[in-house]
Design an enzyme around this catalytic site. Structure first.
Site, mmCIF file in Angstrom:
data_model
loop_
_atom_site.group_PDB
_atom_site.id
_atom_site.type_symbol
_atom_site.label_atom_id
_atom_site.label_comp_id
_atom_site.label_asym_id
_atom_site.label_seq_id
_atom_site.Cartn_x
_atom_site.Cartn_y
_atom_site.Cartn_z
ATOM 1 N N ARG A 140 0.924 -1.279 0.475
ATOM 2 C CA ARG A 140 -0.117 0.286 -0.575
ATOM 3 C C ARG A 140 0.633 1.062 0.832
ATOM 4 N NH1 ARG A 140 -4.580 -2.483 3.566
ATOM 5 N NH2 ARG A 140 -2.726 -3.344 4.888
ATOM 6 N N LYS A 153 0.560 -18.586 6.318
ATOM 7 C CA LYS A 153 -0.256 -19.104 7.377
ATOM 8 C C LYS A 153 -0.644 -17.360 7.961
ATOM 9 C CE LYS A 153 1.184 -20.047 11.433
ATOM 10 N NZ LYS A 153 1.211 -19.352 12.755
ATOM 11 N N ASP A 178 3.922 -23.935 4.181
ATOM 12 C CA ASP A 178 3.997 -24.657 6.280
ATOM 13 C C ASP A 178 5.097 -24.855 7.252
ATOM 14 O OD1 ASP A 178 4.804 -25.509 9.368
ATOM 15 O OD2 ASP A 178 2.519 -25.939 9.061
ATOM 16 N N HIS A 179 5.676 -23.395 6.926
ATOM 17 C CA HIS A 179 7.490 -23.378 7.084
ATOM 18 C C HIS A 179 8.128 -24.659 7.465
ATOM 19 C CE1 HIS A 179 7.450 -21.346 10.526
ATOM 20 N NE2 HIS A 179 9.034 -21.093 10.949
ATOM 21 N N LYS A 210 11.917 -26.973 6.138
ATOM 22 C CA LYS A 210 13.218 -27.364 7.775
ATOM 23 C C LYS A 210 13.599 -28.749 6.856
ATOM 24 C CE LYS A 210 11.301 -24.971 11.521
ATOM 25 N NZ LYS A 210 11.920 -23.959 11.948
ATOM 26 N N GLU A 251 9.182 -22.845 22.288
ATOM 27 C CA GLU A 251 10.357 -21.696 22.210
ATOM 28 C C GLU A 251 10.541 -20.951 23.083
ATOM 29 O OE1 GLU A 251 8.842 -19.621 18.836
ATOM 30 O OE2 GLU A 251 7.113 -20.028 19.295
ATOM 31 N N ASP A 256 -1.498 -21.101 16.121
ATOM 32 C CA ASP A 256 -0.522 -20.322 15.588
ATOM 33 C C ASP A 256 1.093 -20.932 15.455
ATOM 34 O OD1 ASP A 256 1.624 -18.375 15.426
ATOM 35 O OD2 ASP A 256 2.541 -18.831 16.617
ATOM 36 N N HIS A 309 2.064 -26.150 12.386
ATOM 37 C CA HIS A 309 3.605 -26.854 12.273
ATOM 38 C C HIS A 309 3.496 -27.934 13.549
ATOM 39 C CE1 HIS A 309 4.232 -23.257 11.018
ATOM 40 N NE2 HIS A 309 4.659 -22.436 12.256
ATOM 41 N N LYS A 313 5.184 -20.702 24.271
ATOM 42 C CA LYS A 313 6.198 -19.557 24.764
ATOM 43 C C LYS A 313 6.851 -19.417 25.673
ATOM 44 C CE LYS A 313 4.897 -17.293 20.202
ATOM 45 N NZ LYS A 313 5.826 -17.348 19.850
HETATM 46 C C1 BG6 Z 1 5.897 -19.005 13.242
HETATM 47 C C2 BG6 Z 1 4.683 -18.938 14.033
HETATM 48 O O1 BG6 Z 1 4.905 -19.818 12.292
HETATM 49 O O2 BG6 Z 1 6.618 -20.157 13.571
HETATM 50 C C3 BG6 Z 1 5.423 -18.163 15.124
HETATM 51 O O3 BG6 Z 1 3.969 -17.553 13.927
HETATM 52 C C4 BG6 Z 1 7.209 -18.671 15.646
HETATM 53 O O4 BG6 Z 1 4.755 -17.346 16.760
HETATM 54 C C5 BG6 Z 1 7.659 -19.462 14.365
HETATM 55 O O5 BG6 Z 1 7.713 -18.033 16.776
HETATM 56 C C6 BG6 Z 1 8.056 -20.489 15.210
HETATM 57 O O6 BG6 Z 1 8.997 -20.395 13.427
HETATM 58 P P1 BG6 Z 1 10.590 -21.818 14.352
HETATM 59 O O7 BG6 Z 1 10.948 -21.740 12.472
HETATM 60 O O8 BG6 Z 1 11.469 -20.366 14.890
HETATM 61 O O9 BG6 Z 1 10.209 -22.655 14.745
#
Ligand code: BG6
Length: 512
Positions: A62, A171, A200-201, A205, A239, A258, A263, A362
């Site tokens: 934007r 996501k 979904d990252h 990995k 985390e 989240d 994940h 977290k």
């Molecule tokens: C994200 C979440 O999808 O994954 C975050 O929104 C989280 O809250 C993160 O911190 C964790 O990813 P990674 O790759 O650091 O484990």
């Protein structure tokens, strides 16, 4: 660079992994994810010679940003977030083809401008190029972007031809079953499923991909991979960080949305699915969906299968930190969970009776993601004397991050003149065997989408199946308010109500 000089992760890659001429358009170009992950991923692909010779990057957002300023911002992002130092020669090549288009997400005319911008690039290259749209915006504008990609004809660009348009969707993919279905409907009104890459990252990995290799390329695991030999499975995605400056987002999300729905469930699916008939995207995704469907609905009441909690003030990495309710942007009476533990029952031939314990949170003791497969104990006739024989169950653990690797706990004789035992650990570490500096998840995923390989992306029915499991939990929590919400000190391994989930079967959480 000759193949032999390349990092082991890149050897032999080029032959099968050439992407066609591509324009990547990032929606949400001035956002956090673009700076932290997407631009560095593009840069590192360029560094490894994995971008097509004709590669163009177009930022869309934007804010009005001149091309030159967008390039400066991108270079700054690489300096701050890339796993490699910025090499001017590499960046200059990418920067020469980096531009920016300003426009609203619901502004139809702006999408015509974008279409004209892409057409001009294509004309300059003198050949057909594929366009890969990357939707990296807040979810509230997913629908207008998709609608406008449809209305402007961009979604159907070169459809039916090899270099057809594609879309990556970040996501969160919906916030419950209804919204995920709605989003799928919006997508499929505009794109065909084979054009769609839901990210979904975690699937990008290295260690998550290695799960498939470990399970199916090694003959020793498969015969044991079932209820006859496995006692339980524990999946931890912990985390150390708190919500930080993302309080506004996190309040609306919480740990279940989240981390668990996406994940963690993906880790369950890859750990427990049946062998696919091939390595094709559809074959693998079919098996994942089948597995997710076999998970039984979870009991949400007291003594059920679900625990939730919020972190309280405590110590994180030796520093005093605030509790969730004191964090910026968090309501003092917030009902949002920062920790979830689940006990899953998978009702199929392979897994019936084997509990799968999941936890994510977290502000836990440290950052660690692992999958621990606990095997049954052998009959206790020979080594029953607890004074002499210190025995552990065999545990195979996949260390997803950090310190990526694999380890197996075995029992061994302590050298000496009498027979005494102790558990020992056999380990494989990626960094030791292959060296460090492995590609980031987003590099692999971006390259796969450019190539058209959907294996590491989520199919529409997969997202819905996972939401089907999670939505009743969210509904029960919404009805209960804060009732049943436990708390845990920041820097700890989680709340007491999560321990209770395991106690039923005389299990305890591993200390990863
Ligand atoms: C994200 C979440 O999808 O994954 C975050 O929104 C989280 O809250 C993160 O911190 C964790 O990813 P990674 O790759 O650091 O484990």
């Amino acid at each position: 660079m000759a193949d032999t000089q390349r990092h082991p992760f890149l050897q032999g890659l080029s032959k099968h992994r050439g992407a066609p001429p591509t324009v990547v358009v990032i929606f949400g170009a001035s956002g956090d994810l673009t700076a932290r992950k997407l631009i560095p991923a593009v840069y590192n692909l360029g560094h490894d010679n994995l971008l097509p010779a004709e590669f163009h990057l177009v930022g869309y957002g934007r804010k009005a940003i001149p091309d030159a300023e967008f390039r400066t911002l991108a270079a700054a992002a690489i300096r701050e977030f890339s796993r490699r130092e910025l090499d001017a020669a590499v960046w200059d090549r990418i920067a020469a083809n980096t531009t920016y288009v300003a426009g609203g997400y619901d502004e139809r005319a702006a999408f015509d401008r974008l279409a004209a911008h892409i057409a001009a690039i294509e004309k300059k290259t003198g050949r057909e190029v594929q366009v890969l749209f990357y939707i990296s915006t807040p979810p509230s504008v997913f629908a207008p972007i998709l609608d406008n990609l449809g209305a402007s004809g961009l979604a159907a660009k070169h459809l039916g031809r090899p270099h057809h348009a594609k879309v990556i969707i970040e996501k969160p993919f919906g916030r419950d079953l209804d919204s995920a279905r709605q989003l799928n409907a919006t997508i499929s009104a505009v794109f065909e499923e084979h054009q769609v890459y839901r990210i979904d990252h975690y699937l990008g990995k290295e260690t998550v991909q290695d799960l498939l290799v470990q399970r199916f390329a090694n003959a020793i695991f498969e015969p044991l991979w079932n209820r006859n030999y496995i006692d339980s499975v524990q999946i931890t995605v912990a985390e150390e960080v708190g919500v930080g400056s993302r309080g506004g987002y996190y309040e609306q999300s919480g740990c279940l949305r989240d981390m668990i729905q996406n994940h963690t469930m993906q880790l369950v699916a890859l750990t427990a699915m049946e062998p696919p008939v091939s390595l094709d995207a559809e074959a693998i995704r079919d098996e994942k969906v089948k597995l997710l469907r076999a998970i039984q609905p979870l009991a949400t009441g007291p003594g059920g299968d679900v625990a939730r909690a919020q972190y309280a003030a405590g110590l994180s990495a030796g520093k005093a930190v605030k509790g969730y309710l004191e964090e910026e942007g968090i309501a003092a009476d917030s009902g949002t969970e920062t920790y979830v533990a689940l006990r899953l029952s998978i009702n199929n031939w392979r897994w019936q009776g084997v509990p799968f314990y999941l936890r994510s949170g977290k502000r836990m003791a440290r950052r660690v993601s692992e999958i621990a497969v606990n095997f049954k104990r052998p009959p206790g006739t020979l080594f029953a004397d607890g004074d002499r024989f210190n025995l552990a169950g065999n545990t195979l653990s996949f260390q997803i991050q950090p310190d990526e690797g694999l380890s197996l706990i075995l029992n061994a004789k302590i050298p000496g003149l009498e027979t005494r035992t102790q558990p020992v650990k056999m380990s494989f570490r990626y960094a030791t065997t292959f060296g460090s500096n492995t590609p980031e998840a987003y590099e692999r995923l971006l390259l796969d989408a450019m190539i058209g390989d959907g294996t590491l992306f989520i199919r529409g029915d997969e997202a819905e199946t996972s939401w089907k499991l999670c939505t009743p939990i969210l509904e029960a929590w919404a009805a209960d308010g804060r009732e049943g919400m436990d708390s845990y000190p920041a820097g700890s391994w989680g709340p007491a109500n999560a321990d209770a989930l395991l106690a039923k079967r005389h299990h305890v959480w591993r200390q990863p």
